[in-house]
Design a protein around this motif. Structure first.
Motif, PDB file in Angstrom:
ATOM      1  N   GLN A  28       0.832  -1.561   0.398  1.00  0.00           N
ATOM      2  CA  GLN A  28      -0.020  -0.087  -0.157  1.00  0.00           C
ATOM      3  C   GLN A  28       0.832   1.497  -0.041  1.00  0.00           C
ATOM      4  N   LEU A  29       0.519   2.489  -1.031  1.00  0.00           N
ATOM      5  CA  LEU A  29       1.907   3.016  -1.501  1.00  0.00           C
ATOM      6  C   LEU A  29       1.209   4.584  -0.478  1.00  0.00           C
ATOM      7  N   THR A  30       1.657   4.908  -0.035  1.00  0.00           N
ATOM      8  CA  THR A  30       1.179   6.464   0.782  1.00  0.00           C
ATOM      9  C   THR A  30       1.943   7.587  -0.034  1.00  0.00           C
ATOM     10  N   ILE A  31       2.214   9.116  -0.853  1.00  0.00           N
ATOM     11  CA  ILE A  31       2.119   9.352  -1.244  1.00  0.00           C
ATOM     12  C   ILE A  31       1.917  11.460  -0.421  1.00  0.00           C
ATOM     13  N   GLU A  32       3.510  11.581   0.045  1.00  0.00           N
ATOM     14  CA  GLU A  32       2.915  13.414   1.095  1.00  0.00           C
ATOM     15  C   GLU A  32       4.038  13.575  -0.042  1.00  0.00           C
ATOM     16  N   ARG A  33       4.245  15.027  -0.470  1.00  0.00           N
ATOM     17  CA  ARG A  33       5.215  16.317  -1.062  1.00  0.00           C
ATOM     18  C   ARG A  33       5.469  16.977  -0.195  1.00  0.00           C
ATOM     19  N   SER A  34       5.513  16.670   0.623  1.00  0.00           N
ATOM     20  CA  SER A  34       5.881  18.164   1.997  1.00  0.00           C
ATOM     21  C   SER A  34       6.297  17.629   3.637  1.00  0.00           C
ATOM     22  N   VAL A  35       6.973  18.711   4.035  1.00  0.00           N
ATOM     23  CA  VAL A  35       7.164  17.947   5.292  1.00  0.00           C
ATOM     24  C   VAL A  35       6.395  17.955   6.308  1.00  0.00           C
ATOM     25  N   ARG A  36       5.459  19.019   6.039  1.00  0.00           N
ATOM     26  CA  ARG A  36       4.266  19.269   6.785  1.00  0.00           C
ATOM     27  C   ARG A  36       3.334  17.933   6.333  1.00  0.00           C
ATOM     28  N   GLY A  37       3.290  17.268   5.037  1.00  0.00           N
ATOM     29  CA  GLY A  37       2.496  16.302   4.983  1.00  0.00           C
ATOM     30  C   GLY A  37       3.069  15.327   5.372  1.00  0.00           C
ATOM     31  N   GLY A  38       3.954  14.603   4.632  1.00  0.00           N
ATOM     32  CA  GLY A  38       4.264  13.987   5.861  1.00  0.00           C
ATOM     33  C   GLY A  38       4.657  13.394   7.757  1.00  0.00           C
ATOM     34  N   VAL A  39       4.523  15.075   8.069  1.00  0.00           N
ATOM     35  CA  VAL A  39       4.753  14.521   9.858  1.00  0.00           C
ATOM     36  C   VAL A  39       3.067  13.943   9.671  1.00  0.00           C
ATOM     37  N   LEU A  40       2.399  14.592   9.542  1.00  0.00           N
ATOM     38  CA  LEU A  40       1.300  14.251   9.815  1.00  0.00           C
ATOM     39  C   LEU A  40       0.601  12.730   8.984  1.00  0.00           C
ATOM     40  N   GLU A  41       1.213  12.776   8.009  1.00  0.00           N
ATOM     41  CA  GLU A  41       0.706  11.065   7.980  1.00  0.00           C
ATOM     42  C   GLU A  41       2.112  10.344   9.009  1.00  0.00           C
ATOM     43  N   VAL A  42       2.645  10.664   9.496  1.00  0.00           N
ATOM     44  CA  VAL A  42       3.557   9.372  10.664  1.00  0.00           C
ATOM     45  C   VAL A  42       2.783   8.713  11.276  1.00  0.00           C
ATOM     46  N   TYR A  43       2.050  10.651  12.030  1.00  0.00           N
ATOM     47  CA  TYR A  43       1.516  11.268  13.066  1.00  0.00           C
ATOM     48  C   TYR A  43       0.764   9.579  12.974  1.00  0.00           C
TER      49      TYR A  43
END
Length: 90
Positions: A28-43
Motif C-alpha cells: 500500500q503506497l501513500t505519497i506525501e509531497r512536503s515536510v508537513r504532509g509527511g509529519v502528519l502522515e507518520v503521526y
C-alpha cells in the motif's frame, strides 16, 4: 507492506512506484509531497518503510502556491519527528 513516499518531484515518484511494483504488488503506497504532509502522515499511521527525499517544501503546493520555503534537510526533520513520537526506526 505499508510504504510512505515523501517526495515532491513527480518524475521521481513515478520511478519509485515503478521500481516497487517490479518487486512486489502487495504493498500500500501513500505519497506525501512536503515536510508537513509527511509529519502528519507518520503521526496518524504506521509504515514498514518510509522513503524520504532530503530537500522538501515546508507545505503541500496547492494551486499556485510555492509550498513555502524549501527545507534542504526536510527529510531529517521527518526522521526527528519519528524518533520523538517513539516510532521504530529500524
Amino acid at each position: 507492506m505499508n510504504i510512505l513516499i515523501v517526495e515532491d518531484d513527480g518524475h521521481k515518484i513515478d520511478d519509485i512506484q515503478g521500481f516497487l511494483s517490479s518487486l512486489d504488488n502487495h504493498h500500500q503506497l501513500t505519497i506525501e509531497r512536503s515536510v508537513r504532509g509527511g509529519v502528519l502522515e507518520v503521526y496518524e499511521n504506521n509504515y514498514q518503510l518510509v522513503i524520504l527525499d532530503m530537500a522538501l517544501p515546508t507545505f503541500d503546493q496547492e494551486n499556485k502556491s510555492s509550498g513555502g520555503m524549501s527545507q534542504p534537510q526536510g527529510g531529517l526533520e521527518l526522521i526527528r519527528t519519528l524518533s520523538a513520537i517513539g516510532k521504530d526506526l529500524r
